[in-house]
Write a protein that holds these residues in place. Structure first.
Motif, PDB file in Angstrom:
ATOM      1  N   GLY A 171     -25.867  17.778  22.543  1.00  0.00           N
ATOM      2  CA  GLY A 171     -25.812  17.345  23.421  1.00  0.00           C
ATOM      3  C   GLY A 171     -24.900  15.912  23.145  1.00  0.00           C
ATOM      4  N   LYS A 172     -25.350  15.623  21.935  1.00  0.00           N
ATOM      5  CA  LYS A 172     -24.819  13.973  21.880  1.00  0.00           C
ATOM      6  C   LYS A 172     -23.160  13.511  21.480  1.00  0.00           C
ATOM      7  CE  LYS A 172     -29.517  11.564  21.610  1.00  0.00           C
ATOM      8  NZ  LYS A 172     -30.403  10.650  20.793  1.00  0.00           N
ATOM      9  N   LYS A 173     -23.044  13.208  21.497  1.00  0.00           N
ATOM     10  CA  LYS A 173     -21.300  13.303  20.882  1.00  0.00           C
ATOM     11  C   LYS A 173     -21.721  12.649  19.742  1.00  0.00           C
ATOM     12  CE  LYS A 173     -19.010  11.930  25.313  1.00  0.00           C
ATOM     13  NZ  LYS A 173     -17.975  11.338  25.303  1.00  0.00           N
ATOM     14  N   PRO A 174     -21.097  13.280  18.358  1.00  0.00           N
ATOM     15  CA  PRO A 174     -21.265  12.882  17.581  1.00  0.00           C
ATOM     16  C   PRO A 174     -20.798  10.855  16.772  1.00  0.00           C
ATOM     17  CG  PRO A 174     -19.017  14.359  17.745  1.00  0.00           C
ATOM     18  CD  PRO A 174     -19.701  14.572  18.585  1.00  0.00           C
ATOM     19  N   VAL A 175     -21.341  10.359  16.204  1.00  0.00           N
ATOM     20  CA  VAL A 175     -21.536   9.172  15.546  1.00  0.00           C
ATOM     21  C   VAL A 175     -19.999   8.880  14.480  1.00  0.00           C
ATOM     22  CG1 VAL A 175     -22.417   6.583  14.674  1.00  0.00           C
ATOM     23  CG2 VAL A 175     -23.303   8.970  16.536  1.00  0.00           C
ATOM     24  N   LEU A 176     -18.867   8.268  15.216  1.00  0.00           N
ATOM     25  CA  LEU A 176     -18.284   8.301  13.994  1.00  0.00           C
ATOM     26  C   LEU A 176     -18.110   6.981  12.954  1.00  0.00           C
ATOM     27  CD1 LEU A 176     -15.164   9.493  15.623  1.00  0.00           C
ATOM     28  CD2 LEU A 176     -16.718  10.670  14.203  1.00  0.00           C
ATOM     29  N   ARG A 177     -18.353   7.171  11.599  1.00  0.00           N
ATOM     30  CA  ARG A 177     -18.908   5.811  11.358  1.00  0.00           C
ATOM     31  C   ARG A 177     -17.323   5.059  10.393  1.00  0.00           C
ATOM     32  NH1 ARG A 177     -24.052   4.239  11.194  1.00  0.00           N
ATOM     33  NH2 ARG A 177     -24.489   6.637  12.179  1.00  0.00           N
ATOM     34  N   ALA A 178     -16.453   4.024  10.335  1.00  0.00           N
ATOM     35  CA  ALA A 178     -15.695   3.934   9.671  1.00  0.00           C
ATOM     36  C   ALA A 178     -16.094   3.884   8.354  1.00  0.00           C
ATOM     37  CB  ALA A 178     -15.332   2.633   9.598  1.00  0.00           C
ATOM     38  N   PRO A 179     -15.310   4.522   7.208  1.00  0.00           N
ATOM     39  CA  PRO A 179     -15.203   4.799   5.103  1.00  0.00           C
ATOM     40  C   PRO A 179     -15.503   2.607   4.869  1.00  0.00           C
ATOM     41  CG  PRO A 179     -12.999   4.731   6.604  1.00  0.00           C
ATOM     42  CD  PRO A 179     -13.955   4.989   7.594  1.00  0.00           C
ATOM     43  N   ALA A 180     -15.956   2.718   3.686  1.00  0.00           N
ATOM     44  CA  ALA A 180     -16.388   1.468   3.857  1.00  0.00           C
ATOM     45  C   ALA A 180     -14.838   0.954   2.462  1.00  0.00           C
ATOM     46  CB  ALA A 180     -17.460   1.599   1.691  1.00  0.00           C
ATOM     47  N   PRO A 181     -15.078  -0.534   3.125  1.00  0.00           N
ATOM     48  CA  PRO A 181     -13.383  -1.348   3.198  1.00  0.00           C
ATOM     49  C   PRO A 181     -12.868  -1.036   1.475  1.00  0.00           C
ATOM     50  CG  PRO A 181     -15.066  -2.783   3.753  1.00  0.00           C
ATOM     51  CD  PRO A 181     -15.353  -1.014   4.045  1.00  0.00           C
ATOM     52  N   LYS A 182     -11.902  -0.898   0.975  1.00  0.00           N
ATOM     53  CA  LYS A 182     -11.557  -0.938  -0.316  1.00  0.00           C
ATOM     54  C   LYS A 182     -11.120  -1.717  -0.953  1.00  0.00           C
ATOM     55  CE  LYS A 182      -8.253   1.327  -3.572  1.00  0.00           C
ATOM     56  NZ  LYS A 182      -6.643   2.139  -3.788  1.00  0.00           N
ATOM     57  N   ARG A 183     -11.369  -2.035  -2.058  1.00  0.00           N
ATOM     58  CA  ARG A 183     -11.539  -3.248  -2.626  1.00  0.00           C
ATOM     59  C   ARG A 183      -9.888  -3.904  -3.415  1.00  0.00           C
ATOM     60  NH1 ARG A 183     -10.876  -5.952  -7.569  1.00  0.00           N
ATOM     61  NH2 ARG A 183     -11.959  -7.829  -7.858  1.00  0.00           N
ATOM     62  N   GLN A 184      -9.806  -4.919  -2.912  1.00  0.00           N
ATOM     63  CA  GLN A 184      -8.319  -5.085  -2.978  1.00  0.00           C
ATOM     64  C   GLN A 184      -8.098  -6.040  -4.501  1.00  0.00           C
ATOM     65  OE1 GLN A 184      -6.073  -3.496  -1.982  1.00  0.00           O
ATOM     66  NE2 GLN A 184      -7.557  -2.889   0.214  1.00  0.00           N
ATOM     67  N   LYS A 185      -7.177  -5.991  -4.804  1.00  0.00           N
ATOM     68  CA  LYS A 185      -6.870  -7.162  -6.002  1.00  0.00           C
ATOM     69  C   LYS A 185      -7.424  -8.324  -5.513  1.00  0.00           C
ATOM     70  CE  LYS A 185      -3.128  -4.395  -8.381  1.00  0.00           C
ATOM     71  NZ  LYS A 185      -1.809  -4.893  -9.037  1.00  0.00           N
ATOM     72  N   CYS A 186      -8.205  -9.416  -6.700  1.00  0.00           N
ATOM     73  CA  CYS A 186      -8.294 -10.719  -6.430  1.00  0.00           C
ATOM     74  C   CYS A 186      -9.099 -10.799  -5.442  1.00  0.00           C
ATOM     75  CB  CYS A 186      -6.981 -11.317  -6.481  1.00  0.00           C
ATOM     76  SG  CYS A 186      -6.586 -11.541  -7.639  1.00  0.00           S
ATOM     77  N   ASP A 187      -9.724  -9.253  -4.596  1.00  0.00           N
ATOM     78  CA  ASP A 187     -10.647  -9.497  -3.569  1.00  0.00           C
ATOM     79  C   ASP A 187     -10.041 -10.174  -2.189  1.00  0.00           C
ATOM     80  OD1 ASP A 187     -12.728  -8.659  -4.371  1.00  0.00           O
ATOM     81  OD2 ASP A 187     -13.407 -10.423  -6.024  1.00  0.00           O
ATOM     82  N   LEU A 188      -8.499  -9.756  -2.173  1.00  0.00           N
ATOM     83  CA  LEU A 188      -7.690  -9.964  -0.896  1.00  0.00           C
ATOM     84  C   LEU A 188      -8.076  -9.196  -0.236  1.00  0.00           C
ATOM     85  CD1 LEU A 188      -4.235 -10.256  -2.434  1.00  0.00           C
ATOM     86  CD2 LEU A 188      -5.954 -12.202  -2.317  1.00  0.00           C
ATOM     87  N   TRP A 189      -8.370 -10.194   1.224  1.00  0.00           N
ATOM     88  CA  TRP A 189      -9.229  -8.949   3.016  1.00  0.00           C
ATOM     89  C   TRP A 189      -7.883  -8.002   2.760  1.00  0.00           C
ATOM     90  CZ3 TRP A 189     -13.252  -9.663   4.657  1.00  0.00           C
ATOM     91  CH2 TRP A 189     -14.028 -10.832   4.988  1.00  0.00           C
ATOM     92  N   SER A 190      -6.284  -7.701   2.933  1.00  0.00           N
ATOM     93  CA  SER A 190      -5.781  -6.580   3.080  1.00  0.00           C
ATOM     94  C   SER A 190      -4.756  -6.324   1.596  1.00  0.00           C
ATOM     95  CB  SER A 190      -4.255  -7.508   3.641  1.00  0.00           C
ATOM     96  OG  SER A 190      -3.659  -8.328   3.850  1.00  0.00           O
ATOM     97  N   PRO A 191      -4.244  -5.263   1.417  1.00  0.00           N
ATOM     98  CA  PRO A 191      -3.726  -5.130  -0.071  1.00  0.00           C
ATOM     99  C   PRO A 191      -2.281  -6.212  -0.147  1.00  0.00           C
ATOM    100  CG  PRO A 191      -3.225  -2.975   0.988  1.00  0.00           C
ATOM    101  CD  PRO A 191      -4.262  -4.118   1.892  1.00  0.00           C
ATOM    102  N   CYS A 192      -1.858  -6.170  -1.319  1.00  0.00           N
ATOM    103  CA  CYS A 192      -0.318  -6.939  -0.952  1.00  0.00           C
ATOM    104  C   CYS A 192       0.476  -5.769  -1.160  1.00  0.00           C
ATOM    105  CB  CYS A 192       0.057  -7.310  -2.314  1.00  0.00           C
ATOM    106  SG  CYS A 192      -0.730  -9.109  -2.706  1.00  0.00           S
ATOM    107  N   PRO A 193       1.916  -5.810  -0.632  1.00  0.00           N
ATOM    108  CA  PRO A 193       2.743  -4.191  -0.289  1.00  0.00           C
ATOM    109  C   PRO A 193       3.429  -4.104  -1.951  1.00  0.00           C
ATOM    110  CG  PRO A 193       3.074  -6.874   1.061  1.00  0.00           C
ATOM    111  CD  PRO A 193       2.211  -6.895  -0.018  1.00  0.00           C
TER     112      PRO A 193
END
Length: 211
Positions: A43-65
């Motif tokens: 009866g418990k709802k499944p816990v959704l876990r976010a996938p581990a963030p993918k490493r970007q070039k030069c360790d930027l927070w978000s990928p370059c376009p």
């Protein structure tokens, strides 16, 4: 009277069936088949876990376009933390050498090398610079003037052991929305390290079609 006897017989029969069912479960059903913890999970709802963030070039927070270069410039800090320059996920911890698009100023006198580096860099070059230890006394005025001509607004404001990073373009103009320069002065009341301010950095993406 017959009804009362029938009810008693039905009660006894039900009790016997319940006892036999309990005996059967205890004797033939494995102990680890059903547990209290398993029942609690029903009866418990499944816990959704976010996938581990993918490493970007030069360790930027978000990928370059697509169609962009990634860069990250980190100044030195303290005795053991050297400056680091990353371009397209390649670290360039080098001195000022002609043909290399990055330059780290350390405690030895590389002012002349830096001047040659800037002058010999071909048109269409990106120049990435950072200080380590002291760029105020080690960097001569004629070299500072060259850096100023590249667009630096802080090169002549560098003080003893100031942390400084800068990205410039030779022969073309960088986008206005790119952070091109940052400086942090030594202050004994705020320094992260003994005698040194904290490291500073700039990072971002540069369209490939500019170069």
């Amino acid at each position: 009277l017959f009804t009362v006897v029938l009810r008693i017989f039905g009660f006894l029969l039900t009790s016997l069936a319940a006892w036999y069912l309990g005996y059967f479960v205890a004797a033939y059903v494995p102990q680890n088949t059903v547990s209290i913890a398993a029942l609690q999970e029903i009866g418990k709802k499944p816990v959704l876990r976010a996938p581990a963030p993918k490493r970007q070039k030069c360790d930027l927070w978000s990928p370059c376009p697509p169609g962009n270069f990634a860069y990250r410039i980190l100044s030195g800090g303290g005795k053991q933390r050297r400056a680091k320059i990353c371009f397209e996920d390649e670290d360039r911890n080098v001195m000022c050498v002609p043909g290399i698009t990055s330059c780290v100023i350390d405690s030895t006198d590389h002012s002349r090398e830096m001047m040659d580096f800037i002058r010999k860099a071909p048109e269409g070059s990106l120049l990435l610079m950072a200080t380590y230890d002291d760029g105020s006394t080690r960097l001569k005025d004629d070299t500072k003037k060259l850096v100023e001509e590249l667009g630096s607004k802080e090169i002549k404001n560098i003080k003893f052991r100031s942390s400084w990073v800068f990205i410039a373009a030779k022969g073309f103009k960088l986008p206005d929305n790119i952070q091109k320069e940052k400086i942090n002065h030594s202050d004994q009341t705020k320094n992260r390290y003994k005698g040194w301010p904290a490291e500073i950095q700039i990072e971002g993406c540069i369209p490939r079609n500019l170069i």
